[in-house]
Design a protein around this motif. Structure first.
Motif, PDB file in Angstrom:
ATOM      1  N   GLY A 693      17.003  -4.251 -58.028  1.00 49.20           N
ATOM      2  CA  GLY A 693      16.336  -3.213 -57.219  1.00 49.20           C
ATOM      3  C   GLY A 693      17.259  -2.498 -56.231  1.00 49.20           C
ATOM      4  N   CYS A 694      18.274  -3.198 -55.698  1.00 50.18           N
ATOM      5  CA  CYS A 694      19.165  -2.543 -54.728  1.00 50.18           C
ATOM      6  C   CYS A 694      20.060  -1.510 -55.403  1.00 50.18           C
ATOM      7  CB  CYS A 694      20.023  -3.557 -53.989  1.00 50.18           C
ATOM      8  SG  CYS A 694      19.064  -4.742 -53.027  1.00 50.18           S
ATOM      9  N   ALA A 695      20.128  -1.545 -56.749  1.00 48.37           N
ATOM     10  CA  ALA A 695      20.936  -0.549 -57.467  1.00 48.37           C
ATOM     11  C   ALA A 695      20.282   0.834 -57.427  1.00 48.37           C
ATOM     12  CB  ALA A 695      21.170  -0.991 -58.909  1.00 48.37           C
ATOM     13  N   TYR A 696      19.025   0.938 -56.950  1.00 49.86           N
ATOM     14  CA  TYR A 696      18.418   2.262 -56.751  1.00 49.86           C
ATOM     15  C   TYR A 696      19.041   2.962 -55.551  1.00 49.86           C
ATOM     16  CZ  TYR A 696      14.683   0.911 -59.958  1.00 49.86           C
ATOM     17  OH  TYR A 696      13.979   0.520 -61.055  1.00 49.86           O
ATOM     18  N   ASN A 697      19.712   2.182 -54.699  1.00 48.58           N
ATOM     19  CA  ASN A 697      20.365   2.754 -53.534  1.00 48.58           C
ATOM     20  C   ASN A 697      21.564   3.580 -54.022  1.00 48.58           C
ATOM     21  OD1 ASN A 697      22.334   2.974 -51.342  1.00 48.58           O
ATOM     22  ND2 ASN A 697      20.929   1.676 -50.185  1.00 48.58           N
ATOM     23  N   ASP A 698      21.431   4.890 -53.885  1.00 48.39           N
ATOM     24  CA  ASP A 698      22.434   5.802 -54.449  1.00 48.39           C
ATOM     25  C   ASP A 698      23.802   5.557 -53.845  1.00 48.39           C
ATOM     26  OD1 ASP A 698      23.368   7.965 -56.002  1.00 48.39           O
ATOM     27  OD2 ASP A 698      23.146   9.321 -54.300  1.00 48.39           O
ATOM     28  N   PHE A 699      23.826   5.327 -52.527  1.00 46.07           N
ATOM     29  CA  PHE A 699      25.117   5.116 -51.877  1.00 46.07           C
ATOM     30  C   PHE A 699      25.797   3.855 -52.403  1.00 46.07           C
ATOM     31  CE2 PHE A 699      27.839   3.085 -48.823  1.00 46.07           C
ATOM     32  CZ  PHE A 699      28.745   4.095 -48.550  1.00 46.07           C
ATOM     33  N   ILE A 700      25.053   2.754 -52.449  1.00 44.85           N
ATOM     34  CA  ILE A 700      25.644   1.471 -52.861  1.00 44.85           C
ATOM     35  C   ILE A 700      26.176   1.553 -54.293  1.00 44.85           C
ATOM     36  CG2 ILE A 700      25.105  -0.952 -53.394  1.00 44.85           C
ATOM     37  CD1 ILE A 700      23.355  -1.010 -50.876  1.00 44.85           C
ATOM     38  N   THR A 701      25.352   2.074 -55.208  1.00 45.54           N
ATOM     39  CA  THR A 701      25.786   2.151 -56.607  1.00 45.54           C
ATOM     40  C   THR A 701      26.977   3.092 -56.781  1.00 45.54           C
ATOM     41  OG1 THR A 701      23.636   1.534 -57.460  1.00 45.54           O
ATOM     42  CG2 THR A 701      25.026   2.793 -58.943  1.00 45.54           C
ATOM     43  N   THR A 702      26.949   4.241 -56.106  1.00 44.28           N
ATOM     44  CA  THR A 702      28.038   5.209 -56.229  1.00 44.28           C
ATOM     45  C   THR A 702      29.343   4.644 -55.683  1.00 44.28           C
ATOM     46  OG1 THR A 702      26.403   6.959 -55.972  1.00 44.28           O
ATOM     47  CG2 THR A 702      28.695   7.603 -55.725  1.00 44.28           C
ATOM     48  N   GLU A 703      29.239   3.960 -54.551  1.00 38.40           N
ATOM     49  CA  GLU A 703      30.429   3.396 -53.913  1.00 38.40           C
ATOM     50  C   GLU A 703      31.043   2.290 -54.787  1.00 38.40           C
ATOM     51  OE1 GLU A 703      31.999   4.471 -51.376  1.00 38.40           O
ATOM     52  OE2 GLU A 703      33.391   2.804 -51.003  1.00 38.40           O
TER      53      GLU A 703
END
Ligand code: ZN
Ligand code: ZN
Length: 742
Positions: A693-703
């Motif tokens: 679910g935390c992979a929906y966080n655009d910043f976290i996944t992009t980084e």
């Protein structure tokens, strides 16, 4: 010379054969087209311009041709081109059932053509559009096997239905104002309007600030004026949803652009035949502040049926809240007999039955790619091709929240629509019904049932019950192993290091996992994780994330917590008790880490819906920049969290909250990436992916993607199944395929 063509993919139930007929005739060809057993369409042509026929065939509207075998053959001496009767009983597993498809341009044009006999008919459809999955009872996809069987075609409709050159040739949903479904407005248990008057009146009710329940393709929506604080506020109160974001339906793409930023990918998604809700970045607060409070995003969709278009014709406003009419956690409601469960001022209903419930799909662009929050209407039940050949059929039941189920047979995976929170009785019943329906529809007979490792989940209990009754095998799959498996299954990878980050999953050691580095390949191994921190009061800490802060920082924050005593149901007394506890439950959850930071920054002290504190943290961080330069603190296989909490606590007054939010997200993304890269190195693995679910966080996944690629490694994320718990059933199935069956 003739040519025999076999095509596979989504080529049945969408007007493919009439299309083939039309282009064959156009190019002067003779021969036939017919459906054969397993979702294959067979075509034989001779005697005309085969070259240009093939060119047009490859560009067939809507069809997703996966495979096209072309073989030259001797002439057979056909005299004309015909659509032959289907052969085979279509018993073969994994036949393709089309999803529900948004109204097409041609039908839309007809609906607004005064001279057309379907002028302003709300259920206009053709072979290229209209409901499919939600109305099909069984295969083959013929009218008598759908809920359209109650409507006998009038002469005009029947003529179109039987005419191979008509675009409604064998359109099972064909209907018109004379013979098709009707529409009514119900208020105080009485029909007060019919036909277009019903739609006009419903629009008036919405503009007066009332709540209108609308029966759609897959169930009931509630519609209110998205600009009115009063109307949206009342909806929130009645449904016990203080702040969970509502989706809005807007008149057209221009209206969408006025409230949100839209890039090319997002525009493509919005206007696709699946018409999902697309989560977009808000352009200021142009709608009621209660629509998606505290978030920088808003879920937007375009009209997808004739009824929606007609409704907007009678509305002066350009945006309405459209949310499913069920109470939180319960299944979307579909029948008139369920109307008593809906709190609305009036009901706009039609008399076509919905066979399968189906929520709207929800997608978001994450790291520039499609990410499914819900894969439902418009996508389900299109199968996914997988790299494993399942010799035994598997049914995977998912975890507990946001559940979908998944059938795996041959080299296909059939993922169900969004089902929901299976701890609710009605939702579990819905799951059972859906399981039975999909097994029958696709001829699947599971001999393996996969479920979560957590014995307390209703779905795990159900797996055991089925096993007892039918003698099937049960395979329990650790939650984050399933996330990791979903990633390698979707991308056909032999192996990958997977960053599995979410709120909670029952760990192999009985603790609450959620920030995991997993090796997925020949087997599955936990390689590292976020260090355990206490969850004081267990589940209470997920609702009151200040307890996470207390668990990590202890005595140091006692006075600070007392200043926030109003955020504790029992005030100062509760804080006193918390300070004495150390928490028996430990977690490595990334979701709880983000929740804790959100509470520490006073962004969110109470979780009223799943993911709220972390989503509001992401919203704050979206307008922030790096404040503190904190390097990842990794000890052995563990990412430390105490240090970053301490740094932020000590700097609360020095920096903007947005900048600290940004810093915390960057810390966790950097740390996860670093540990995953280290493990990929030591294992000699070239692939790193993220799921959970935390992979929906655009910043976290992009980084994380940026850092992984910088190391020359391949990066993967879920693009076909949800990375959240809606993708777990698929992962459970893939895990079974890898681990237990050869
Ligand atoms: Zn159409
Ligand atoms: Zn008709």
């Amino acid at each position: 010379m003739g040519v025999l063509i076999k095509t596979k993919g989504l080529v049945q139930g969408i007007g493919f054969r009439p299309f083939v007929y039309r282009i064959a005739v156009k190019h002067g060809l003779k021969g036939y087209v017919r459906n054969v057993g397993d979702g294959t369409v067979e075509i034989f042509v001779e005697g005309g311009n085969i070259e240009s026929f093939l060119k047009e065939l490859r560009n067939a509207p809507l069809s997703q041709i996966e495979k096209m075998d072309i073989r030259e053959e001797k002439d057979r001496g056909y005299e004309d081109f015909v659509i032959e009767k289907s052969t085979g009983e279509r018993k073969e597993k994994g036949a393709i059932v089309p999803p529900d498809i948004a109204i097409c341009d041609e039908c839309l044009r007809e609906m607004y053509d005064r001279n057309n006999r379907r002028y302003r008919y709300f259920f206009i459809t053709c072979t290229h559009c209209g409901p499919r999955y939600t109305i099909i009872r069984k295969l083959p996809y013929d009218r008598e096997n759908t809920t359209m069987d109650e409507f006998a075609m009038c002469e005009d409709c029947e003529r179109e239905y039987k005419n191979p050159v008509d675009r409604r040739y064998h359109a099972q949903t064909v209907a018109c104002g004379e013979c098709g479904p009707e529409i009514f407005l119900i208020k105080d248990n009485a029909i007060i309007e019919k036909g277009e008057e019903a739609i006009r009146r419903a629009a008036k009710e919405i503009e007066q600030g009332h709540i209108v329940a609308i029966k759609g393709i897959g169930g009931f929506h509630l519609a209110v004026d998205a600009q009115s604080d009063k109307a949206v506020g009342r909806l929130r109160e009645m449904y016990g949803r203080p702040s969970q974001p509502f989706a809005v339906m807007v008149r057209d793409i221009d209206s969408a652009e006025r409230i949100a930023y839209i890039d090319d990918l997002e525009k493509k998604l919005l206007t696709s035949f699946s018409r999902p809700i697309v989560v977009l970045r808000k352009k200021g607060e142009k709608l009621s502040r209660f629509v998606s409070p505290g978030l920088h995003t808003i879920g937007v969709m375009l009209p997808y049926t004739g009824l929606h278009y007609l409704l907007f014709d009678h509305l002066e406003i350009d945006a309405i809240v459209m949310t499913s009419a069920n109470h939180p956690g319960n299944p979307i409601l579909k029948d008139e007999k369920e109307m008593n469960k809906i709190d609305a001022d009036c009901f706009l209903i039609h008399n076509r039955k919905i066979h399968q419930r189906c929520d709207d799909s929800v997608v978001r662009a994450v790291n520039g790619r499609v990410s499914f929050l819900r894969r439902s209407r418009g996508y389900v039940p299109l199968p996914l091709n997988v790299h494993i050949n399942f010799k035994r059929d598997v049914a995977a039941l998912g975890p507990e929240l946001d559940v979908t189920i998944c059938l795996l047979t041959g080299n296909k995976a059939i993922l169900s629509q969004y089902i929901g929170n299976t701890s609710k009785y009605d939702t579990l019943e819905y799951l059972k019904d859906c399981l039975q329906h999909l097994c029958r529809l696709f001829g699947v007979e599971p001999s393996v049932i996969a479920c979560d490792l957590n014995p307390a989940f209703e779905t795990s209990q159900l797996a055991r019950e089925i096993a007892e009754e039918k003698g099937t095998e049960v395979i329990e799959v650790q939650h984050h192993f399933a996330h990791a498996a979903s990633l390698i299954g979707e991308h056909g990878l032999d192996e990958s290091i997977c960053i599995a980050v979410d709120g909670y999953g029952y760990g192999l050691d009985g603790q609450a996992w959620g920030g995991e580095i997993i090796y997925a390949g020949r087997d599955f191994k936990r390689m590292g994780h976020i260090e355990y921190f206490p969850l004081i009061g267990g589940d209470r800490a997920t609702y009151y994330p200040l307890r996470v802060v207390a668990g990590i920082l202890g005595k140091k924050v006692e006075d600070w917590l007392i200043e926030r005593k109003n955020s504790f149901p029992h005030g100062e007394k509760e804080i006193e008790v918390i300070m004495k506890q150390r928490g028996d439950i430990l977690t490595s959850s990334c979701g709880r880490f983000l929740d804790g930071i959100s509470a520490l920054l006073d962004i969110c002290h109470y979780r009223s819906y799943e993911g709220e504190p972390a989503m509001k943290l992401e919203a704050a961080a979206a307008s922030g920049r790096e404040a503190l330069d904190i390097e990842p603190v990794i000890k052995g296989d563990k990412i430390m969290v105490k240090e970053i909490f301490e740094e932020i606590f000590e700097n609360l007054k020095r920096y903007r909250r947005e900048d600290l939010a940004f810093t915390a997200q960057k810390y966790i993304a950097t740390s996860l990436a670093e540990l995953a890269i280290e493990k990929a190195d030591s294992e000699g693995v070239k692939n790193i992916g993220i799921s959970g679910g935390c992979a929906y966080n655009d910043f976290i996944t992009t980084e994380i993607a940026r850092r992984v690629k910088r190391e020359g490694l391949n990066f993967y994320q879920n693009e076909k199944v949800p990375c959240g718990d809606g993708g777990v059933s698929f992962g459970q199935g893939i895990y079974c395929g890898i681990m237990r069956m050869d």
